[in-house]
Motif scaffolding. Structure first.
Motif, mmCIF file in Angstrom:
data_model
loop_
_atom_site.group_PDB
_atom_site.id
_atom_site.type_symbol
_atom_site.label_atom_id
_atom_site.label_comp_id
_atom_site.label_asym_id
_atom_site.label_seq_id
_atom_site.Cartn_x
_atom_site.Cartn_y
_atom_site.Cartn_z
ATOM 1 N N VAL A 114 0.723 -1.294 -0.594
ATOM 2 C CA VAL A 114 0.089 -0.165 0.499
ATOM 3 C C VAL A 114 1.377 1.067 -0.096
ATOM 4 O O VAL A 114 0.850 2.200 -0.726
ATOM 5 C CB VAL A 114 -0.987 -0.155 1.658
ATOM 6 C CG1 VAL A 114 -1.787 1.350 0.737
ATOM 7 C CG2 VAL A 114 -1.858 -1.141 1.437
ATOM 8 N N MET A 116 -5.535 4.776 -7.050
ATOM 9 C CA MET A 116 -6.084 4.437 -5.183
ATOM 10 C C MET A 116 -7.581 4.882 -5.665
ATOM 11 O O MET A 116 -7.164 5.990 -5.448
ATOM 12 C CB MET A 116 -4.698 5.366 -4.545
ATOM 13 C CG MET A 116 -5.858 4.679 -3.344
ATOM 14 S SD MET A 116 -4.443 5.005 -1.358
ATOM 15 C CE MET A 116 -2.795 3.801 -1.894
ATOM 16 N N ALA A 160 -9.083 0.600 -1.718
ATOM 17 C CA ALA A 160 -8.373 -0.675 -3.576
ATOM 18 C C ALA A 160 -7.636 0.310 -4.153
ATOM 19 O O ALA A 160 -7.176 1.888 -4.012
ATOM 20 C CB ALA A 160 -9.826 -0.410 -4.088
ATOM 21 N N THR A 161 -6.400 -0.556 -4.175
ATOM 22 C CA THR A 161 -4.938 -0.081 -5.000
ATOM 23 C C THR A 161 -4.841 -0.846 -5.870
ATOM 24 O O THR A 161 -5.181 -1.939 -6.195
ATOM 25 C CB THR A 161 -3.681 0.142 -3.662
ATOM 26 O OG1 THR A 161 -4.023 -1.366 -3.557
ATOM 27 C CG2 THR A 161 -4.109 0.957 -2.434
ATOM 28 N N GLN A 194 -5.096 -10.486 -7.155
ATOM 29 C CA GLN A 194 -5.229 -9.393 -6.179
ATOM 30 C C GLN A 194 -5.610 -10.214 -4.580
ATOM 31 O O GLN A 194 -6.305 -11.219 -4.838
ATOM 32 C CB GLN A 194 -7.039 -9.098 -6.620
ATOM 33 C CG GLN A 194 -7.152 -8.199 -7.710
ATOM 34 C CD GLN A 194 -6.342 -6.358 -7.317
ATOM 35 O OE1 GLN A 194 -4.609 -6.046 -7.865
ATOM 36 N NE2 GLN A 194 -7.145 -5.394 -6.915
ATOM 37 N N GLY A 216 -5.941 -5.041 -3.426
ATOM 38 C CA GLY A 216 -4.968 -4.231 -3.488
ATOM 39 C C GLY A 216 -4.145 -5.563 -4.686
ATOM 40 O O GLY A 216 -4.190 -6.655 -4.081
#
Length: 276
Positions: free
Chosen positions: A6, A258, A275-276, A208, A199
């Motif tokens: 992150v 992001m 969410a990334t 993911q 992510g």
């Protein structure tokens, strides 16, 4: 490992934050450029490359060309350009206009959406004929709107409107976001009990990972959000503010993104997904 991913992604998206502390100045009615956004070589190169006709189909394609090409920009403004501040109206002649680079002096820009459906629609929508680029100044509590219309198939800047932030269709969220972006203590009090997280999987480039962030682990995930000034693009006519907002930080050159999804509960905005 998730904490590292992150942080790494957001650092890549963050770019130069000096532009986020820009204060709205009195000469803004003519136009103050966002510092030295491009080098002379870059600007000359961009002006020598004509904009593809297809770029007028999608507003995103157009606005990047508009912000990078001085010749194109001058040709896509309806002069004399109307500048409105409340009841006061003035006009800017072509010779008075200064190049507007928008977010080209940083590595990312920000957007606000009411739903994922809306966010996906604008990526490929060719039926949009009205768009507004907003510069939102939290210190001055004002919004500067650049109003574009697609006339006879080409996008044109029609007018610039200055308004109090309180009159924005996103007003309640903007006042909330200003505090959320600048205060860790405020953030901690405005999280859902379990914030959903998605992510990239550090062990699989094509997968993911999903999980939840609890208030006691938020500090490790908390991104460094832009605060002094942010951008937004309104595609089409603005809708009435709903109880959900998706705040998007989108990388300009690196393709990173992001998304922070907020939900209003009991009159309070809270983060429900990262969410990334």
């Amino acid at each position: 490992m998730a904490f590292f991913v992150v942080g790494l992604l957001f650092l890549a998206c963050q770019g130069n934050k000096s532009g986020n502390n820009e204060a709205e100045q009195s000469t803004d009615s003519i136009q103050a450029a966002d510092t030295t956004a491009m080098t002379v070589q870059e600007e000359v190169a961009s002006e020598e490359t004509p904009m593809p006709k297809a770029a007028d189909e999608l507003f995103d394609d157009f606005i990047f060309n508009f912000a990078a090409n001085r010749t194109l920009q001058a040709s896509r403004i309806k002069f004399p350009l109307k500048i409105q501040r409340g009841e006061e109206v003035s006009y800017v002649k072509k010779g008075q206009w200064q190049m507007e680079y928008f977010f080209m002096n940083q590595d990312f820009y920000t957007l606000l959406f009411d739903s994922e459906k809306e966010m996906e629609h604008v990526k490929e929508a060719t039926d949009i004929h009205h768009a507004v680029v907003e510069k939102i100044y939290f210190g001055a509590k004002t919004v500067k709107q650049f109003v574009f219309d697609r006339v006879n198939g080409i996008w044109m800047l029609q007018e610039v409107i200055h308004m109090p932030m309180s009159e924005s269709h996103n007003s309640s969220f903007l006042y909330f976001y200003e505090q959320f972006a600048s205060s860790p203590e405020f953030q901690a009090k405005h999280l859902m009990d379990n914030v959903k997280f998605t992510g990239p999987d550090p062990d699989d480039d094509f997968a993911q990972m999903e999980g939840v962030i609890t208030p006691d682990t938020w500090e490790a995930f908390a991104p460094d959000l832009p605060s002094g000034m942010i951008y937004n693009i309104v595609y089409g006519q603005p809708q009435k503010e709903t109880g959900r907002k998706i705040f998007v930080l989108r990388g300009i050159a690196n393709g990173l993104e992001m998304e922070l999804t907020f939900k209003q509960e009991g009159g309070k905005w809270k983060l429900e997904k990262l969410a990334t």
